[in-house]
Design an enzyme around this catalytic site. Structure first.
Site, PDB file in Angstrom:
ATOM      1  N   ARG A  50      16.103 -14.924 -11.934  1.00  0.00           N
ATOM      2  CA  ARG A  50      15.398 -13.822 -11.257  1.00  0.00           C
ATOM      3  C   ARG A  50      15.819 -13.768  -9.792  1.00  0.00           C
ATOM      4  O   ARG A  50      16.021 -12.712  -9.224  1.00  0.00           O
ATOM      5  CB  ARG A  50      13.873 -13.968 -11.393  1.00  0.00           C
ATOM      6  CG  ARG A  50      13.123 -13.003 -10.475  1.00  0.00           C
ATOM      7  CD  ARG A  50      11.678 -12.708 -10.853  1.00  0.00           C
ATOM      8  NE  ARG A  50      10.917 -13.817 -11.339  1.00  0.00           N
ATOM      9  CZ  ARG A  50      10.474 -14.848 -10.606  1.00  0.00           C
ATOM     10  NH1 ARG A  50      10.738 -14.923  -9.319  1.00  0.00           N
ATOM     11  NH2 ARG A  50       9.792 -15.823 -11.161  1.00  0.00           N
ATOM     12  N   TYR A 102      15.230  14.166  -6.358  1.00  0.00           N
ATOM     13  CA  TYR A 102      15.194  13.835  -7.785  1.00  0.00           C
ATOM     14  C   TYR A 102      13.744  13.818  -8.275  1.00  0.00           C
ATOM     15  O   TYR A 102      12.859  13.307  -7.569  1.00  0.00           O
ATOM     16  CB  TYR A 102      15.861  12.470  -7.965  1.00  0.00           C
ATOM     17  CG  TYR A 102      15.779  11.912  -9.361  1.00  0.00           C
ATOM     18  CD1 TYR A 102      16.544  12.456 -10.400  1.00  0.00           C
ATOM     19  CD2 TYR A 102      14.950  10.842  -9.659  1.00  0.00           C
ATOM     20  CE1 TYR A 102      16.477  11.941 -11.679  1.00  0.00           C
ATOM     21  CE2 TYR A 102      14.876  10.321 -10.936  1.00  0.00           C
ATOM     22  CZ  TYR A 102      15.639  10.875 -11.941  1.00  0.00           C
ATOM     23  OH  TYR A 102      15.557  10.354 -13.198  1.00  0.00           O
ATOM     24  N   ASP A 174      20.052   8.222  -0.680  1.00  0.00           N
ATOM     25  CA  ASP A 174      20.303   8.112  -2.125  1.00  0.00           C
ATOM     26  C   ASP A 174      21.693   8.692  -2.373  1.00  0.00           C
ATOM     27  O   ASP A 174      21.899   9.900  -2.255  1.00  0.00           O
ATOM     28  CB  ASP A 174      19.220   8.878  -2.898  1.00  0.00           C
ATOM     29  CG  ASP A 174      19.348   8.708  -4.413  1.00  0.00           C
ATOM     30  OD1 ASP A 174      20.477   8.474  -4.887  1.00  0.00           O
ATOM     31  OD2 ASP A 174      18.324   8.830  -5.109  1.00  0.00           O
ATOM     32  N   LYS A 199      24.111   6.065 -13.311  1.00  0.00           N
ATOM     33  CA  LYS A 199      24.899   7.287 -13.263  1.00  0.00           C
ATOM     34  C   LYS A 199      26.401   6.979 -13.064  1.00  0.00           C
ATOM     35  O   LYS A 199      26.970   6.307 -13.877  1.00  0.00           O
ATOM     36  CB  LYS A 199      24.343   8.209 -12.177  1.00  0.00           C
ATOM     37  CG  LYS A 199      22.799   8.325 -12.197  1.00  0.00           C
ATOM     38  CD  LYS A 199      22.229   8.993 -13.443  1.00  0.00           C
ATOM     39  CE  LYS A 199      20.715   8.848 -13.561  1.00  0.00           C
ATOM     40  NZ  LYS A 199      19.949   9.265 -12.405  1.00  0.00           N
TER      41      LYS A 199
HETATM   42  C1  PLP Z   1      18.646   9.113 -11.928  1.00  0.00           C
HETATM   43  C2  PLP Z   1      18.360   9.156 -10.496  1.00  0.00           C
HETATM   44  C3  PLP Z   1      17.424   8.293  -9.928  1.00  0.00           C
HETATM   45  C4  PLP Z   1      16.604   7.331 -10.761  1.00  0.00           C
HETATM   46  O1  PLP Z   1      17.402   6.359 -11.373  1.00  0.00           O
HETATM   47  P1  PLP Z   1      17.015   5.619 -12.746  1.00  0.00           P
HETATM   48  O2  PLP Z   1      18.144   4.686 -12.955  1.00  0.00           O
HETATM   49  O3  PLP Z   1      16.891   6.671 -13.805  1.00  0.00           O
HETATM   50  O4  PLP Z   1      15.716   4.915 -12.526  1.00  0.00           O
HETATM   51  C5  PLP Z   1      17.227   8.363  -8.560  1.00  0.00           C
HETATM   52  N1  PLP Z   1      17.906   9.238  -7.778  1.00  0.00           N
HETATM   53  C6  PLP Z   1      18.801  10.099  -8.298  1.00  0.00           C
HETATM   54  C7  PLP Z   1      19.529  11.041  -7.391  1.00  0.00           C
HETATM   55  C8  PLP Z   1      19.063  10.085  -9.670  1.00  0.00           C
HETATM   56  O5  PLP Z   1      19.954  10.952 -10.179  1.00  0.00           O
END
Ligand code: PLP
Length: 386
Positions: A50, A102, A174, A199
């Site tokens: 962890r 998001y 982000d 992603k």
């Molecule tokens: C998908 C996404 C998230 C969240 O990520 P998860 O892996 O689904 O928890 C946050 N910000 C953006 C821009 C995203 O496309």
């Protein structure tokens, strides 16, 4: 591996051929949850997974180098990454966030705000006056998402991070939509970068994961300690798969954005399409800014069908190459309807303010042949007339 290597070399080879036990070129995966103490009162490099794990650390090291940060912390999801990046906020502290962020981020911030964990101001960050008014309230953190989801609005990272710093706030970006292959927010002034590694970084739609990258080592150490304390660190198997996906980040993203540019131009010229949101189009309001701050326009775009929700139903029903699904950044092309899918959690009023209309569709463009993708969109558009 030394820092003077090109980013694509780091992506492809960071940590390769370092195995001292067997000379394995690809590092083995370490699934062990616990590590032997060499002797009484003697600690090895790892004790419990962890807190730290060699496989996860190799991924973190690679992502930290790609983003130009001091340290990356790998966590279980993009949402966990955002929550971790905002974990310094105290009750009463103000967070300034994009009004069109998001959907899951909007839910996280709204619910934490409702529970009194911190205060949130959702602001249109493309509007300098609205942003200046929010900064005058002395926020502790400014969250930036560019290009935004799903409308692909582009904001100036260098300017907003400088203004945030002047107001005494930490700037968090982000960077999920572009990946470090196309945008490096720390070089533009960000304190923290957040990723949903689900992603583009993993790129194969088979791992949920997240990362926080800190420009400053002490801030990165604090975040790593807190991630261990609350138990959100990512699994070694996920880290292994994500690192494997990351090896091909640059070639994937470059080909995917070539496809996206062709589709955007095609849609832009079609009479059934009211508008196309793609920063690569010269008419996009963020085109010049994207050209300056990004190394490419990316593989995400959205567009609005003139016929609203009925047109959307016909269009998606006719597609054969695009899959109707949430998520993005994989090698396969996906189409999503934000109002009923990714942004369904947002209340209709907030959606309207953000400009997410019933005719809006978002594309994550993959690695298929451009001709097959164009033919598929033509099929969808032909179904509108029938
Ligand atoms: C998908 C996404 C998230 C969240 O990520 P998860 O892996 O689904 O928890 C946050 N910000 C953006 C821009 C995203 O496309």
């Amino acid at each position: 591996m030394s820092e003077d290597l090109a980013a694509r070399t780091i992506a492809a080879t960071n940590g390769v051929a370092q195995d001292t036990a067997f000379g394995a070129v690809i590092a083995p995966i370490h699934l062990s949850t616990t590590f032997k103490f060499p002797a009484f009162e003697q600690a090895g490099p790892y004790d419990y997974s962890r807190l730290g794990n060699p496989t996860r650390d190799q991924l973190a090291d690679t992502i930290a180098k790609l983003e130009g940060g001091a340290r990356a912390v790998m966590v279980a999801s993009g949402m966990a990454a955002l929550d971790l990046a905002l974990s310094s906020l105290r009750p009463g502290d103000l967070l300034v966030a994009p009004h069109d962020c998001y959907g899951g981020t909007h839910r996280l911030l709204s619910l934490r705000g409702a529970r009194g964990h911190y205060r949130v101001a959702f602001v249109d960050q493309t509007d300098p006056e609205a942003l200046a008014a929010a900064l005058a309230e002395r926020p502790k953190v400014v969250l930036i998402e560019t290009p935004s989801n799903p409308l692909m609005r582009v904001v100036d990272i260098r300017r907003i991070t400088a203004d945030a710093r002047a107001a005494g706030a930490v700037a968090v970006v982000d960077n999920t939509f572009l990946s470090p292959a196309l945008q490096r927010p720390i070089a533009l002034g960000a304190d923290l970068v957040v990723h949903s590694t689900t992603k583009f970084l993993n790129g194969h739609s088979d791992v949920i994961g997240g990362a926080v990258i800190a420009a400053d080592a002490a801030m990165g150490d604090d975040l790593a300690a807190w991630a261990n304390t609350i138990g959100v660190t990512g699994s070694p198997l996920d880290a292994y798969l994500t690192l494997r996906g990351l090896r091909t980040l640059f070639v994937r993203v470059e080909q995917q954005q070539r496809n996206a540019a062709a589709l955007a131009a095609f849609l832009d010229a079609h009479p059934a399409v009211r508008c196309v949101h793609y920063p690569g189009l010269p008419g996009h309001p963020g085109h010049a800014l994207a050209r300056a701050q990004q190394a490419g326009f990316g593989a995400m775009l959205s567009f609005e069908l003139a016929g609203g929700r009925d047109a959307v139903r016909r269009f998606v029903g006719a597609l054969r190459v695009f899959t109707l699904a949430e998520s993005l950044g994989g090698v396969e092309s996906l189409v999503a309807h934000p109002p009923t899918m990714t942004h369904a959690a947002m209340d209709p009023e907030a959606r309207a303010i953000a400009g997410i209309t019933d005719g809006l569709l978002r594309l994550s463009v993959g690695l298929e042949a451009e001709s097959d993708l164009l033919a598929d969109l033509s099929r969808g558009l032909a179904a509108l007339a029938g």
